[in-house]
Write an enzyme that holds these catalytic residues in place. Sequence first.
Site, short mmCIF file in Angstrom:
data_model
loop_
_atom_site.label_atom_id
_atom_site.label_comp_id
_atom_site.label_asym_id
_atom_site.label_seq_id
_atom_site.Cartn_x
_atom_site.Cartn_y
_atom_site.Cartn_z
N CYS A 40 -37.60 6.15 -24.45
CA CYS A 40 -38.81 5.58 -25.06
C CYS A 40 -39.44 6.66 -25.94
O CYS A 40 -38.77 7.63 -26.30
CB CYS A 40 -39.77 5.05 -23.99
N ASN B 127 -41.39 9.41 -22.90
CA ASN B 127 -40.68 9.67 -21.63
C ASN B 127 -41.66 9.91 -20.47
O ASN B 127 -41.38 10.69 -19.56
CB ASN B 127 -39.69 10.84 -21.76
N CYS C 265 -43.83 6.84 -19.58
CA CYS C 265 -44.20 5.50 -19.10
C CYS C 265 -42.98 4.59 -18.92
O CYS C 265 -42.53 4.33 -17.80
CB CYS C 265 -45.20 4.83 -20.04
N ARG C 266 -42.43 4.11 -20.03
CA ARG C 266 -41.39 3.08 -19.93
C ARG C 266 -40.04 3.60 -19.46
O ARG C 266 -39.45 3.06 -18.51
CB ARG C 266 -41.23 2.38 -21.29
N SER C 267 -39.51 4.64 -20.12
CA SER C 267 -38.15 5.06 -19.74
C SER C 267 -38.07 5.70 -18.35
O SER C 267 -37.07 5.49 -17.66
CB SER C 267 -37.52 5.95 -20.82
N ASP D 89 -45.27 -0.60 -25.59
CA ASP D 89 -45.78 0.70 -25.14
C ASP D 89 -47.09 0.48 -24.39
O ASP D 89 -48.08 0.03 -24.98
CB ASP D 89 -46.01 1.58 -26.38
P1 4NP Z 1 -43.80 5.84 -23.33
O1 4NP Z 1 -45.37 5.80 -23.67
O2 4NP Z 1 -43.10 5.95 -24.66
O3 4NP Z 1 -43.55 4.54 -22.66
O4 4NP Z 1 -43.59 7.04 -22.45
C1 4NP Z 1 -45.98 6.82 -24.42
C2 4NP Z 1 -46.45 7.93 -23.79
C3 4NP Z 1 -47.07 8.94 -24.51
C4 4NP Z 1 -47.21 8.81 -25.89
C5 4NP Z 1 -46.71 7.68 -26.52
C6 4NP Z 1 -46.11 6.70 -25.79
N1 4NP Z 1 -47.86 9.81 -26.62
O5 4NP Z 1 -48.08 9.62 -27.83
O6 4NP Z 1 -48.20 10.87 -26.05
#
Ligand code: 4NP
Length: 157
Positions: free
Chosen positions: A8, A11, A13-15, A125
């Site tokens: 994702c 790294n 939340c989703r993945s 997201d």
């Molecule tokens: P993820 O969510 O891609 O599902 O881990 C996010 C976590 C952090 C950020 C963006 C998306 N960030 O911009 O820090």
Amino acid sequence: MVNVLFVCLGNICRSPTAEGVFRALVEREGLSDQVTVDSAGVGSWHIGSPPDDRAQATAKQRGIDLSKQRGRQAKADDFERFDYVIAMDSQNHGDLARMCPKGGKARLYKFLEFAPQLGLSDVPDPYYGGDGGFDAVFDMIEAASAGLLADIRANHL
Ligand code: 4NP
């Protein structure tokens, strides 16, 4: 051995949730010696970080412990090491396609390809949304995990 990588943006939340859910499924099915599971982010902000507290809490409620996982960044070499490089959304997919060495594209997927019954293309997201977003994301990940395992069984095991 079949090697699976979820990717994702951050790294956190989703993945990592996909990694935890899919690994638990693989263990439940007695396939741990045949399938490896990892996750990574397109971005570098959260290298070495544990998953987001909200992702951990949502997973814990459903019996999945994410606390020992740590963030890392996706790299071109991942396309050599992994049979499935699975993007959570179209943006991640585009970033990975640009990073992918020649000949590696056949290994690149979007996760919800494995859950066509949902009629969705992207795992959204949840980072900037409310906690409810994490439950919805978890449900999508569970559905796609079942479809992914069926694909692995059909094509690799
Ligand atoms: P993820 O969510 O891609 O599902 O881990 C996010 C976590 C952090 C950020 C963006 C998306 N960030 O911009 O820090």
